[in-house]
Design an enzyme around this catalytic site. Structure first.
Site, PDB file in Angstrom:
ATOM      1  N   CYS A 170       1.013  -1.198   0.122  1.00  0.00           N
ATOM      2  CA  CYS A 170      -0.118   0.029   0.040  1.00  0.00           C
ATOM      3  C   CYS A 170       0.741   1.281  -0.003  1.00  0.00           C
ATOM      4  O   CYS A 170       1.531   1.508  -1.070  1.00  0.00           O
ATOM      5  CB  CYS A 170      -0.877  -0.155   1.205  1.00  0.00           C
TER       6      CYS A 170
ATOM      7  N   HIS B 205      -3.587  -5.608   1.008  1.00  0.00           N
ATOM      8  CA  HIS B 205      -2.943  -5.962   2.063  1.00  0.00           C
ATOM      9  C   HIS B 205      -3.004  -7.490   2.795  1.00  0.00           C
ATOM     10  O   HIS B 205      -3.811  -7.910   3.458  1.00  0.00           O
ATOM     11  CB  HIS B 205      -3.713  -5.063   3.220  1.00  0.00           C
TER      12      HIS B 205
ATOM     13  N   GLU C  68      -1.299  -8.543   4.859  1.00  0.00           N
ATOM     14  CA  GLU C  68      -1.269  -8.830   6.413  1.00  0.00           C
ATOM     15  C   GLU C  68      -2.399  -8.726   7.233  1.00  0.00           C
ATOM     16  O   GLU C  68      -2.639  -9.073   8.311  1.00  0.00           O
ATOM     17  CB  GLU C  68      -0.099  -7.742   7.015  1.00  0.00           C
TER      18      GLU C  68
END
Lengths: 222, 80
Positions: free
Chosen positions: A88, A196, A198
């Site tokens: 990002c 993302h 994560e």
């Protein structure tokens, strides 16, 4: 498996802790958190530039962060072959440093897009995507205002020809050229993506495609 | 000396903000406004006393930070 990942923390990074948890899940050890103002990196074999809004996105997303003291060391390491992952805002920073070509612009529809999107794995021959099958569909959340990838046509065709568009949006959420969601550098050791991974490292969070991603990448970085 | 630096999107680069402004102007009843493009104006003071070196310094600033050559052009105006 690498045990020495490092996460660079900028003022207004906000995914640094999430990515630290994802790295710890994959390696079993806490990663090193490195402040952007440091001039030197600790001993590391995997560097992550996390998501967020470094420097409040002033001037251009990632522009200030790409000139942070630590970035000189990161660029040097990247050029020497150390894997560098930008998620990002991290992707935006990588473009601003020139480690990746092109730039990330305001979303074409002007809206902040925050939802889970499906990506197609276009190239699983990179250290970052080796956990996936070629052509596999994965679901990662996106949350950004400036994810509209731009480069001139010649660059885009070259990226395409070299297999550097590793992840593509199935349903483009931001106007990104050629549906680019994740992009490799020419040596294959630098990877930037807007989504993302994560945020999908547990069924409780809605999926584990991110676990596969980090496991694959960190095993390869050993 | 002062530098006025105008940063604009290159021709052909989609400018969604310009498009939105154009739509808003039309919505307000302003007819005949088209090709709206949004840019940035950056003003700064420089210690340089001659125009050539002030311009050279501003140019370097544009290349290193103020503009992104991938998608932006810049124009520098030096004023006393």
């Amino acid at each position: 498996m690498t045990t020495k990942p490092a996460v660079i923390v900028f003022p207004a990074s906000n995914c640094d802790r999430d990515v630290a948890v994802a790295l710890e899940q994959a390696t079993g050890a806490k990663p090193q958190m490195v402040w952007h103002g440091d001039a030197d990196l600790p001993d590391t074999d995997f560097i992550v530039l996390p998501g967020g809004f470094s420097y409040g996105d002033y001037l251009r997303c990632g522009a200030m962060a790409s000139n942070s003291p630590i970035m000189r060391a990161v660029v040097e390491k990247a050029k020497a072959g150390t894997p560098v992952l930008g998620i990002c805002n991290g992707f935006q920073i990588l473009c601003e440093t020139g480690l990746l070509p092109g730039a990330l612009m305001r979303n074409a529809n002007l809206t902040f897009v925050c939802r889970t999107v499906t990506l197609m794995v276009e190239n699983n021959q990179s250290i970052f995507t080796r956990g996936f099958e070629q052509g596999q569909f994965v679901d990662f959340p996106v949350a950004h205002h400036d994810g509209n990838y731009f480069a001139d046509d010649e660059t885009l065709s070259r990226l395409e020809g070299e297999g550097r568009i590793a992840l593509r949006y199935v349903d483009n959420p931001n106007g990104s050229a050629r549906n680019i969601a994740g992009l490799l550098n020419d040596a294959g050791n630098v990877f930037g993506l807007m989504p993302h991974p994560e945020r999908v490292i547990s069924p409780l969070l809605g999926g584990i495609d991110g676990t596969t991603f980090f496991k694959g990448a960190l095993e390869a970085a050993a | 000396m002062k530098a006025k630096i105008t940063v604009t999107l290159k021709n052909g680069v989609l400018d969604p903000q310009g498009k939105a402004i154009e739509g808003a102007l039309a919505g307000l009843g302003f007819e005949g406004a088209s090709d709206v493009r949004q840019g940035k104006l950056i003003e700064l003071k420089l210690d340089e006393t001659d125009e050539a070196s002030a311009r050279a310094k501003a140019e370097e600033m544009c290349k290193k930070l103020l503009a992104n050559p991938v998608m932006e052009n810049y124009a520098i105006e030096i004023v006393a």
